[in-house]
Motif scaffolding. Structure first.
Motif, PDB file in Angstrom:
ATOM      1  N   ARG A   1      36.240  48.858  28.863  1.00 39.66           N
ATOM      2  CA  ARG A   1      37.553  48.203  29.000  1.00 39.66           C
ATOM      3  C   ARG A   1      38.666  48.974  28.277  1.00 39.66           C
ATOM      4  O   ARG A   1      39.825  48.886  28.648  1.00 39.66           O
ATOM      5  CB  ARG A   1      37.493  46.768  28.518  1.00 39.66           C
ATOM      6  N   ASP A   2      38.330  49.747  27.263  1.00 34.60           N
ATOM      7  CA  ASP A   2      39.337  50.484  26.498  1.00 34.60           C
ATOM      8  C   ASP A   2      39.560  51.920  26.990  1.00 34.60           C
ATOM      9  O   ASP A   2      40.468  52.594  26.530  1.00 34.60           O
ATOM     10  CB  ASP A   2      38.919  50.550  25.026  1.00 34.60           C
ATOM     11  N   VAL A   3      38.732  52.371  27.903  1.00 31.07           N
ATOM     12  CA  VAL A   3      38.731  53.785  28.262  1.00 31.07           C
ATOM     13  C   VAL A   3      39.917  54.191  29.131  1.00 31.07           C
ATOM     14  O   VAL A   3      40.456  55.286  28.964  1.00 31.07           O
ATOM     15  CB  VAL A   3      37.392  54.160  28.937  1.00 31.07           C
ATOM     16  N   ALA A   4      40.347  53.353  30.051  1.00 30.73           N
ATOM     17  CA  ALA A   4      41.428  53.719  30.973  1.00 30.73           C
ATOM     18  C   ALA A   4      42.687  54.148  30.217  1.00 30.73           C
ATOM     19  O   ALA A   4      43.260  55.212  30.499  1.00 30.73           O
ATOM     20  CB  ALA A   4      41.737  52.569  31.920  1.00 30.73           C
ATOM     21  N   GLN A   5      43.101  53.363  29.263  1.00 35.98           N
ATOM     22  CA  GLN A   5      44.275  53.691  28.454  1.00 35.98           C
ATOM     23  C   GLN A   5      44.072  54.981  27.663  1.00 35.98           C
ATOM     24  O   GLN A   5      44.959  55.819  27.576  1.00 35.98           O
ATOM     25  CB  GLN A   5      44.577  52.555  27.476  1.00 35.98           C
TER      26      GLN A   5
ATOM     27  N   PHE B   1      27.770  51.036  29.066  1.00 35.87           N
ATOM     28  CA  PHE B   1      28.031  49.607  29.217  1.00 35.87           C
ATOM     29  C   PHE B   1      26.971  48.974  30.115  1.00 35.87           C
ATOM     30  O   PHE B   1      26.315  49.645  30.892  1.00 35.87           O
ATOM     31  CB  PHE B   1      29.403  49.435  29.868  1.00 35.87           C
ATOM     32  N   SER B   2      26.831  47.668  30.048  1.00 34.98           N
ATOM     33  CA  SER B   2      25.908  46.962  30.940  1.00 34.98           C
ATOM     34  C   SER B   2      26.466  46.986  32.366  1.00 34.98           C
ATOM     35  O   SER B   2      27.665  47.194  32.583  1.00 34.98           O
ATOM     36  CB  SER B   2      25.744  45.512  30.482  1.00 34.98           C
ATOM     37  N   ILE B   3      25.597  46.753  33.319  1.00 35.23           N
ATOM     38  CA  ILE B   3      26.036  46.768  34.723  1.00 35.23           C
ATOM     39  C   ILE B   3      27.031  45.643  34.981  1.00 35.23           C
ATOM     40  O   ILE B   3      28.002  45.836  35.710  1.00 35.23           O
ATOM     41  CB  ILE B   3      24.822  46.695  35.663  1.00 35.23           C
ATOM     42  N   ALA B   4      26.832  44.483  34.372  1.00 34.57           N
ATOM     43  CA  ALA B   4      27.761  43.363  34.569  1.00 34.57           C
ATOM     44  C   ALA B   4      29.161  43.729  34.071  1.00 34.57           C
ATOM     45  O   ALA B   4      30.160  43.484  34.762  1.00 34.57           O
ATOM     46  CB  ALA B   4      27.251  42.126  33.837  1.00 34.57           C
ATOM     47  N   ASN B   5      29.240  44.314  32.891  1.00 29.87           N
ATOM     48  CA  ASN B   5      30.541  44.714  32.363  1.00 29.87           C
ATOM     49  C   ASN B   5      31.118  45.904  33.128  1.00 29.87           C
ATOM     50  O   ASN B   5      32.332  46.031  33.259  1.00 29.87           O
ATOM     51  CB  ASN B   5      30.444  45.035  30.876  1.00 29.87           C
ATOM     52  N   HIS B   6      30.249  46.757  33.629  1.00 31.97           N
ATOM     53  CA  HIS B   6      30.698  47.876  34.466  1.00 31.97           C
ATOM     54  C   HIS B   6      31.465  47.348  35.673  1.00 31.97           C
ATOM     55  O   HIS B   6      32.553  47.828  35.987  1.00 31.97           O
ATOM     56  CB  HIS B   6      29.497  48.709  34.916  1.00 31.97           C
ATOM     57  N   LYS B   7      30.880  46.359  36.338  1.00 34.79           N
ATOM     58  CA  LYS B   7      31.533  45.774  37.528  1.00 34.79           C
ATOM     59  C   LYS B   7      32.878  45.151  37.174  1.00 34.79           C
ATOM     60  O   LYS B   7      33.813  45.176  37.965  1.00 34.79           O
ATOM     61  CB  LYS B   7      30.629  44.729  38.168  1.00 34.79           C
ATOM     62  N   LYS B   8      32.984  44.616  35.983  1.00 31.32           N
ATOM     63  CA  LYS B   8      34.217  43.955  35.551  1.00 31.32           C
ATOM     64  C   LYS B   8      35.310  44.959  35.189  1.00 31.32           C
ATOM     65  O   LYS B   8      36.481  44.756  35.528  1.00 31.32           O
ATOM     66  CB  LYS B   8      33.902  43.050  34.355  1.00 31.32           C
ATOM     67  N   TYR B   9      34.969  46.041  34.493  1.00 31.62           N
ATOM     68  CA  TYR B   9      35.979  46.945  33.942  1.00 31.62           C
ATOM     69  C   TYR B   9      36.132  48.282  34.665  1.00 31.62           C
ATOM     70  O   TYR B   9      37.110  48.991  34.428  1.00 31.62           O
ATOM     71  CB  TYR B   9      35.692  47.210  32.457  1.00 31.62           C
ATOM     72  N   TYR B  10      35.187  48.638  35.535  1.00 27.93           N
ATOM     73  CA  TYR B  10      35.304  49.916  36.229  1.00 27.93           C
ATOM     74  C   TYR B  10      36.576  50.014  37.074  1.00 27.93           C
ATOM     75  O   TYR B  10      37.191  51.080  37.117  1.00 27.93           O
ATOM     76  CB  TYR B  10      34.063  50.186  37.083  1.00 27.93           C
ATOM     77  N   PRO B  11      37.009  48.950  37.744  1.00 23.82           N
ATOM     78  CA  PRO B  11      38.251  49.055  38.523  1.00 23.82           C
ATOM     79  C   PRO B  11      39.460  49.510  37.691  1.00 23.82           C
ATOM     80  O   PRO B  11      40.345  50.196  38.205  1.00 23.82           O
ATOM     81  CB  PRO B  11      38.464  47.642  39.074  1.00 23.82           C
ATOM     82  N   LEU B  12      39.509  49.151  36.411  1.00 21.72           N
ATOM     83  CA  LEU B  12      40.597  49.622  35.546  1.00 21.72           C
ATOM     84  C   LEU B  12      40.570  51.140  35.414  1.00 21.72           C
ATOM     85  O   LEU B  12      41.605  51.797  35.478  1.00 21.72           O
ATOM     86  CB  LEU B  12      40.495  48.991  34.152  1.00 21.72           C
ATOM     87  N   LEU B  13      39.387  51.685  35.236  1.00 21.29           N
ATOM     88  CA  LEU B  13      39.251  53.133  35.130  1.00 21.29           C
ATOM     89  C   LEU B  13      39.565  53.793  36.468  1.00 21.29           C
ATOM     90  O   LEU B  13      40.214  54.833  36.529  1.00 21.29           O
ATOM     91  CB  LEU B  13      37.838  53.502  34.675  1.00 21.29           C
TER      92      LEU B  13
END
Length: 117
Positions: free
Chosen positions: A16-20, A44-56
């Motif tokens: 979640r912090d990587v995009a910025q 990251f876990s796959i669940a969190n990947h699905k949540k935050y990957y779109p930001l990246l």
């Protein structure tokens, strides 16, 4: 003499912090005249990947950004398991050992919780 290619690597377990962070680094590299590849290694876990990957994915950069996430990591672990078992079975063929010491190639699974990068 040929200059080696520069690669900037970001290991993370908090996607979640990587995009910025990537945007800021990319801007700094560009302003200072650097062109390089940026690789994000995500633990990251796959669940969190699905949540935050779109930001990246929406991150705008001048430099190329490559992503290595949970699926690629699992593929790599599978590859290692296969190679280790194949190597063992090949070396033990002469001694007639029928049980692979890697417990049917599942012993590397514990490395999934260890960050390689």
């Amino acid at each position: 003499m040929k200059q080696k290619e520069t690669v900037f690597v970001v290991p993370t377990y908090r996607l979640r912090d990587v995009a910025q962070t990537i945007e800021k680094y990319d801007e700094n590299f560009w302003v200072n005249g650097h062109a390089l590849k940026i690789i994000v290694f995500d633990d990251f876990s796959i669940a969190n990947h699905k949540k935050y990957y779109p930001l990246l994915e929406q991150t705008k950069t001048v430099n190329d950004v490559f992503y290595v996430g949970p699926q690629k990591k699992e593929q790599f672990i599978t590859f290692l398991n296969e190679r280790l078992c194949d190597r063992f079975m090949e070396s033990e063929r002469l001694s007639h050992v029928s049980v692979c010491p890697c417990f049917n190639c599942h012993n590397i699974k514990f490395f999934a919780s260890v960050r390689f990068f």
